[in-house]
Write a protein that holds these residues in place. Structure first.
Motif, PDB file in Angstrom:
ATOM      1  N   ALA A  51      13.927 -65.961  47.904  1.00 15.99           N
ATOM      2  CA  ALA A  51      14.073 -66.640  46.603  1.00 15.99           C
ATOM      3  C   ALA A  51      12.920 -66.262  45.678  1.00 15.99           C
ATOM      4  CB  ALA A  51      14.118 -68.148  46.817  1.00 15.99           C
ATOM      5  N   GLN A  52      11.727 -66.237  46.240  1.00 17.68           N
ATOM      6  CA  GLN A  52      10.551 -65.897  45.435  1.00 17.68           C
ATOM      7  C   GLN A  52      10.617 -64.442  44.961  1.00 17.68           C
ATOM      8  OE1 GLN A  52       5.983 -66.940  45.392  1.00 17.68           O
ATOM      9  NE2 GLN A  52       6.568 -66.184  47.378  1.00 17.68           N
ATOM     10  N   GLU A  53      10.977 -63.559  45.861  1.00 18.73           N
ATOM     11  CA  GLU A  53      11.036 -62.135  45.511  1.00 18.73           C
ATOM     12  C   GLU A  53      12.106 -61.886  44.435  1.00 18.73           C
ATOM     13  OE1 GLU A  53       9.043 -59.731  46.226  1.00 18.73           O
ATOM     14  OE2 GLU A  53      10.242 -58.168  45.279  1.00 18.73           O
ATOM     15  N   ALA A  54      13.222 -62.580  44.548  1.00 19.58           N
ATOM     16  CA  ALA A  54      14.289 -62.419  43.535  1.00 19.58           C
ATOM     17  C   ALA A  54      13.773 -62.828  42.158  1.00 19.58           C
ATOM     18  CB  ALA A  54      15.510 -63.250  43.925  1.00 19.58           C
ATOM     19  N   MET A  55      13.014 -63.914  42.113  1.00 30.61           N
ATOM     20  CA  MET A  55      12.480 -64.376  40.825  1.00 30.61           C
ATOM     21  C   MET A  55      11.427 -63.404  40.277  1.00 30.61           C
ATOM     22  SD  MET A  55      14.182 -67.028  40.021  1.00 30.61           S
ATOM     23  CE  MET A  55      13.288 -67.477  38.542  1.00 30.61           C
ATOM     24  N   ILE A  56      10.632 -62.843  41.162  1.00 31.58           N
ATOM     25  CA  ILE A  56       9.614 -61.880  40.705  1.00 31.58           C
ATOM     26  C   ILE A  56      10.305 -60.642  40.121  1.00 31.58           C
ATOM     27  CG2 ILE A  56       7.791 -60.309  41.509  1.00 31.58           C
ATOM     28  CD1 ILE A  56       7.036 -62.584  43.515  1.00 31.58           C
ATOM     29  N   ARG A  57      11.406 -60.242  40.761  1.00 33.61           N
ATOM     30  CA  ARG A  57      12.161 -59.104  40.201  1.00 33.61           C
ATOM     31  C   ARG A  57      12.757 -59.471  38.842  1.00 33.61           C
ATOM     32  NH1 ARG A  57      14.549 -55.562  45.155  1.00 33.61           N
ATOM     33  NH2 ARG A  57      12.661 -55.732  46.422  1.00 33.61           N
ATOM     34  N   ALA A  58      13.115 -60.733  38.693  1.00 35.80           N
ATOM     35  CA  ALA A  58      13.627 -61.177  37.381  1.00 35.80           C
ATOM     36  C   ALA A  58      12.524 -61.064  36.330  1.00 35.80           C
ATOM     37  CB  ALA A  58      14.133 -62.603  37.476  1.00 35.80           C
ATOM     38  N   TRP A  59      11.310 -61.440  36.693  1.00 37.32           N
ATOM     39  CA  TRP A  59      10.197 -61.340  35.731  1.00 37.32           C
ATOM     40  C   TRP A  59       9.987 -59.876  35.321  1.00 37.32           C
ATOM     41  CZ3 TRP A  59      11.043 -65.836  34.954  1.00 37.32           C
ATOM     42  CH2 TRP A  59      10.631 -66.935  35.691  1.00 37.32           C
ATOM     43  N   ARG A  60      10.099 -58.976  36.336  1.00 39.42           N
ATOM     44  CA  ARG A  60       9.901 -57.554  36.028  1.00 39.42           C
ATOM     45  C   ARG A  60      11.031 -57.020  35.154  1.00 39.42           C
ATOM     46  NH1 ARG A  60       9.204 -55.822  41.881  1.00 39.42           N
ATOM     47  NH2 ARG A  60       7.301 -56.881  42.457  1.00 39.42           N
ATOM     48  N   GLN A  61      12.221 -57.567  35.391  1.00 39.90           N
ATOM     49  CA  GLN A  61      13.394 -57.073  34.670  1.00 39.90           C
ATOM     50  C   GLN A  61      13.441 -57.601  33.233  1.00 39.90           C
ATOM     51  OE1 GLN A  61      15.469 -54.845  35.728  1.00 39.90           O
ATOM     52  NE2 GLN A  61      17.000 -54.941  34.106  1.00 39.90           N
ATOM     53  N   ALA A  62      12.843 -58.757  33.018  1.00 40.06           N
ATOM     54  CA  ALA A  62      12.969 -59.438  31.713  1.00 40.06           C
ATOM     55  C   ALA A  62      12.667 -58.530  30.514  1.00 40.06           C
ATOM     56  CB  ALA A  62      12.087 -60.680  31.703  1.00 40.06           C
ATOM     57  N   PRO A  63      11.567 -57.776  30.505  1.00 40.38           N
ATOM     58  CA  PRO A  63      11.297 -56.950  29.313  1.00 40.38           C
ATOM     59  C   PRO A  63      12.328 -55.840  29.112  1.00 40.38           C
ATOM     60  CG  PRO A  63       9.340 -57.162  30.715  1.00 40.38           C
ATOM     61  CD  PRO A  63      10.477 -57.681  31.495  1.00 40.38           C
ATOM     62  N   LYS A  64      13.027 -55.474  30.211  1.00 41.33           N
ATOM     63  CA  LYS A  64      13.999 -54.370  30.110  1.00 41.33           C
ATOM     64  C   LYS A  64      15.428 -54.900  29.921  1.00 41.33           C
ATOM     65  CE  LYS A  64      12.081 -52.864  34.048  1.00 41.33           C
ATOM     66  NZ  LYS A  64      12.088 -52.267  35.351  1.00 41.33           N
ATOM     67  N   TRP A  65      15.562 -56.237  29.869  1.00 49.95           N
ATOM     68  CA  TRP A  65      16.908 -56.828  29.849  1.00 49.95           C
ATOM     69  C   TRP A  65      17.655 -56.467  28.568  1.00 49.95           C
ATOM     70  CZ3 TRP A  65      19.790 -58.537  33.542  1.00 49.95           C
ATOM     71  CH2 TRP A  65      20.962 -59.216  33.237  1.00 49.95           C
TER      72      TRP A  65
END
Lengths: 182, 148
Positions: A51-65
């Protein structure tokens, strides 16, 4: 394309570094990711890691969304499931070296079923399902994704999803036959 | 919708028709109107399994996990810029303070030199004043004497 993505505005604010949006998106998505990981892996510390790793990937993805490309929730579920499958693969590799102790099959016959016991039995029955059936039930029943969203996350047709769901639920009914009313 | 199709959908998607695929709901509603008893039986079976599945509740997210996830989120560029400006301002302030200190030092050393140089005319004035006093005293006395 589906209706407006309800998470879109929030993810764009996260990309801009808005602390309130980060909190709001975490409150909205982290419990969903933890639930998904628990349905797939059982209630283990690994589920928290996923769950934590999925959210961290979301943070990384956010600027590229890119708005409109995909629903954020669908994307996040795909990420979460990939992480779950990584863990399951690793677990199987370890299990081949040393088979684990057999899990508790359920409550002793001399005591009644309590809510926690029922939950445990259901969890065990879910873990016993083939991965793809478990995934279908997790996405549609527990995560409340539509059949179109779940099929997209799983990369299968709607018909294939329906078949996985039917077989999964039938297997659960058999496994829990002593508890299912009717 | 045939009874077989209705049952397949109930088995796959559960006892709540509202959660069935959107494309199937209208036909399902028509089937329920046409064959209410059969529909009720099929939905009841599916609902019983739904209720059992719902008894497995996932663990709640711990505060520690929530905060750990939040801590790893991207930082606001605005905040970073403010921090940069603040650091810049702090640096400029320190540099200005140094420069001011340096200038003060230069000014003070200049003032000291000026004072030292200035003591000569003062002493000269003092000397001539002392002379004047001496002679003035005599002058004053003689003047008074003269008046008397």
């Amino acid at each position: 394309m589906d209706a407006q993505d309800p998470d879109e505005a929030l993810i764009l604010r996260v990309a801009a570094g808005d602390a309130a949006a980060v909190r709001a998106l975490t409150a909205r998505k982290l419990p969903r990711m933890l639930a998904l990981a628990q349905r797939m892996l059982g209630e283990t510390p690994e589920a928290e890691d996923v769950a934590q790793e999925a959210m961290i990937r979301a943070w990384r993805q956010a600027p590229k969304w890119r708005p409109g490309a995909a629903k954020f929730d669908t994307w996040l579920h795909r990420v979460g499931l990939n992480l779950c499958y990584d863990r399951l693969r690793r677990k199987r590799e370890i299990a081949m070296d040393s088979p684990p102790d057999r899990a508790d099959e359920g409550p002793a016959p001399d005591r009644g079923l309590e809510a926690a016991d029922v939950g445990r039995r259901v969890a065990q029955a879910m873990q016993a399902l083939p991965d793809r059936q478990r995934e279908a039930v997790a996405l549609c029943h527990y995560q409340d994704l539509t059949n179109i969203e779940a099929a997209a996350v799983m990369g299968v047709s709607i018909e294939a999803l329906e078949s996985l769901l039917s077989r999964g639920r039938r297997a659960l009914r058999v496994a829990l036959a002593d508890m299912v009313a009717s | 919708m045939t009874p077989e199709r209705f049952e397949t959908l109930a088995e796959a998607h559960g006892g709540a028709v509202a959660r069935w695929p959107v494309a199937e709901r209208e036909a399902a509603a028509a089937f329920m109107t046409a064959q209410p008893e059969l529909a009720r039986q099929m939905l009841g079976r599916a609902e019983a399994l739904d209720a059992l599945l719902d008894s497995w509740r996932p663990a709640v997210v711990s505060h520690a996990l929530m905060e750990s996830v939040i801590a790893q989120a991207p930082r606001a560029p605005v905040r970073a810029a403010v921090a940069w400006i603040w650091r810049g301002a702090l640096g400029t302030g320190l540099a200005a303070a140094c420069a001011a200190g340096l200038m003060m030092g230069v000014a003070l050393s200049g003032a000291t030199t000026t004072t030292a140089e200035a003591t000569e005319p003062v002493s000269a004035a003092m000397t001539s004043y002392e002379g004047l006093t001496d002679t003035g005293g005599a002058f004053t006395t003689s003047a008074l004497e003269g008046q008397a």
